[in-house]
Design a protein around this motif. Sequence first.
Motif, short mmCIF file in Angstrom:
data_model
loop_
_atom_site.label_atom_id
_atom_site.label_comp_id
_atom_site.label_asym_id
_atom_site.label_seq_id
_atom_site.Cartn_x
_atom_site.Cartn_y
_atom_site.Cartn_z
N ARG A 91 33.98 91.21 -6.79
CA ARG A 91 33.62 92.31 -5.91
C ARG A 91 32.13 92.46 -5.73
N GLY A 92 31.34 92.18 -6.77
CA GLY A 92 29.90 92.40 -6.71
C GLY A 92 29.60 93.87 -6.95
N MET A 93 29.79 94.70 -5.92
CA MET A 93 29.47 96.12 -6.02
C MET A 93 30.74 96.94 -6.20
N ALA A 94 30.65 98.07 -6.91
CA ALA A 94 31.81 98.95 -7.07
C ALA A 94 32.13 99.60 -5.72
N ASP A 131 32.52 102.56 -4.85
CA ASP A 131 31.78 103.79 -4.54
C ASP A 131 30.30 103.51 -4.27
N GLY A 132 29.94 102.22 -4.18
CA GLY A 132 28.55 101.88 -3.89
C GLY A 132 27.70 101.77 -5.14
N GLY A 133 28.28 102.06 -6.32
CA GLY A 133 27.54 101.94 -7.58
C GLY A 133 27.53 100.50 -8.07
N LEU A 134 26.84 100.28 -9.19
CA LEU A 134 26.78 98.95 -9.80
C LEU A 134 27.62 98.96 -11.07
N TYR A 135 28.24 97.82 -11.37
CA TYR A 135 29.05 97.76 -12.58
C TYR A 135 28.16 97.59 -13.82
N VAL A 136 28.48 98.36 -14.86
CA VAL A 136 27.79 98.23 -16.15
C VAL A 136 28.86 98.14 -17.25
N PRO A 137 28.56 97.40 -18.34
CA PRO A 137 29.55 97.26 -19.40
C PRO A 137 29.76 98.57 -20.14
N GLU A 138 31.02 98.83 -20.53
CA GLU A 138 31.35 100.08 -21.23
C GLU A 138 32.62 99.87 -22.05
N PRO A 139 32.60 100.03 -23.36
CA PRO A 139 31.41 100.32 -24.15
C PRO A 139 30.59 99.04 -24.37
N ILE A 140 29.33 99.21 -24.82
CA ILE A 140 28.50 98.05 -25.12
C ILE A 140 28.84 97.58 -26.54
N ALA A 141 29.28 96.33 -26.66
CA ALA A 141 29.66 95.78 -27.98
C ALA A 141 28.44 95.75 -28.89
N CYS A 142 28.65 96.13 -30.16
CA CYS A 142 27.53 96.11 -31.10
C CYS A 142 27.79 95.06 -32.18
N THR A 174 32.35 85.81 -1.23
CA THR A 174 31.80 86.35 -2.48
C THR A 174 30.28 86.42 -2.37
N ALA A 175 29.69 87.47 -2.98
CA ALA A 175 28.23 87.61 -2.98
C ALA A 175 27.66 87.03 -4.26
N ALA A 176 26.47 86.47 -4.19
CA ALA A 176 25.85 85.91 -5.39
C ALA A 176 24.49 86.55 -5.64
N ASN A 177 24.35 87.82 -5.24
CA ASN A 177 23.03 88.44 -5.41
C ASN A 177 22.83 88.98 -6.83
N SER A 178 21.66 89.55 -7.07
CA SER A 178 21.27 89.81 -8.46
C SER A 178 22.02 90.97 -9.08
N ILE A 179 22.87 91.67 -8.32
CA ILE A 179 23.62 92.75 -8.94
C ILE A 179 24.91 92.24 -9.57
N ASN A 234 18.33 96.92 -9.27
CA ASN A 234 18.96 97.16 -10.57
C ASN A 234 18.43 98.38 -11.31
N TRP A 235 17.49 99.10 -10.69
CA TRP A 235 16.94 100.26 -11.39
C TRP A 235 18.02 101.30 -11.68
N GLU A 236 19.01 101.37 -10.78
CA GLU A 236 20.13 102.31 -10.99
C GLU A 236 20.82 102.04 -12.33
N ARG A 237 20.88 100.77 -12.72
CA ARG A 237 21.51 100.45 -14.01
C ARG A 237 20.64 100.92 -15.18
N VAL A 238 19.33 100.75 -15.06
CA VAL A 238 18.43 101.17 -16.13
C VAL A 238 18.51 102.70 -16.29
N GLN A 239 18.50 103.40 -15.17
CA GLN A 239 18.61 104.87 -15.19
C GLN A 239 19.91 105.28 -15.89
N HIS A 240 20.99 104.60 -15.54
CA HIS A 240 22.30 104.91 -16.12
C HIS A 240 22.27 104.67 -17.63
#
Length: 429
Positions: A21-24, A26-37, A210-215, A310-316
């Motif tokens: 899909r590339g983008m969610a 709702d226009g958001g970006l996918y981020v991992p949840e939870p982050i494995a430790c 399929t998109a291959a951009n940096s998101i 990708n700043w939206e991911r850093v903010q998140h």
Amino acid sequence: MRFISTRNPRERATFAHALLRGMAPDGGLYVPEPIACFRDLPHLLELEFPARSLVILHRLLGEEFSLEELEVAVLEAFNFPVPLVRVSDRTYALELFHGPTLAFKDFGARFLAQMLGQVAAREAPRLRTVLTATSGDTGAAVAHAFWKQRGCRVVVLYPKGRVSDLQERQFATLGGNVLTYAVEGSFDDCQALVKGCFEDQALVGSLNLTAANSINVARLLAQILYYFEGVAQLRQRGVKDAPVLSVPCGNFGNLYAGLLAQAMGLPVKAFVVSCNLNRTVPDFLDTGEYRPRPSVATLSNAMDVGSPSNWERVQHHFQGDHAALREALRWGSLDDAATRRAMWELNQCGYLPDPHAAVAYGVLEERRGLGEPGIFLATAHPAKFEELLRRDMNLPCELPPALAETLGKPLLSKPLANDLEALKRELSS
Ligand SMILES: *Cc1c(COP(=O)(O)O)cnc(C)c1O
């Protein structure tokens, strides 16, 4: 592990889904949840790069991919060295440019190609079209990564006359399943054309687009791996303190991958956000006001981004907490004159940098505390900027064979009007 949208935690996706899909929605970006430790970190850092990367990826993607599948992806995608080079006392360059297109984008693009190939192999065989717009480096990395891959064609759009000659030769001389179009317009026009195609659901379906951009999440996961490698090599040299890591930032995908590595347990003292005159993020960190703006051209052109995707991911990652961001990050920016000075300084140390690495080094030196070990990421091979090095600074630099080889080959690009319907006709023909 699952992925969620930065805009809505209930918008969930598997890795395979997020990859395609590339983008969610709702226009958001996918981020991992939870982050494995990782609790077994000292042991993990003692492994070699391929073995360690396999452990990390299996922990992240083991629900969807077998160890064998991931091993193939790791060995095929990361078939080049990642050296940590000592520049001076307690200062190191992590060289990420030894892949086929001589920039760190090979990590993400090659892993994306591997994982997309595996996901596609699970479905009924059908030609897939990977579409990307480029201002230079991304197009080269993506075109090379998918070149000759079966069941797949790559379409690269780039602004005619606005990428460097070397960059154009890296993607426009391949041929085969790689189609390249020189668009009568700017990079923003190319991106708008790509966006226009993805907004046409019928086209997306009929072309299996399929998109291959940096998101794309696949690119992100690949970039986590070399942060572990940098710290591992530092330890092998007897430096046990957690380093300060300086990242030359454009769209901030690289920095976000580093923050994920840190959240997974990697000992990093602090990240340094290193920018050129495109100061959207440093200004935001200074003032709290986020003001995207048109980019300005600099020597470190891959970082000429005024509205980083990708700043939206850093903010998140920091849950929008400005104080927490300021606490976790250090930041700074260099203009072209300061970038040249940083290049000179590095050259005095016997190290030949490209302008992006020079920015990361220069800001690291400004922001580093006494005695802290520092690593700056060297994201492009200096030979990609051979002209600048030789003419402006009188620093000779040999073209590596992979790049020299493309010089004699014919350009295979077709011209394309800045017109969505014309592009759609090309893609459907
Ligand atoms: C793309 C690129 C960057 C910027 O990376 P982001 O992940 O977009 O912040 C830095 N240096 C080079 C050489 C690049 O190609």
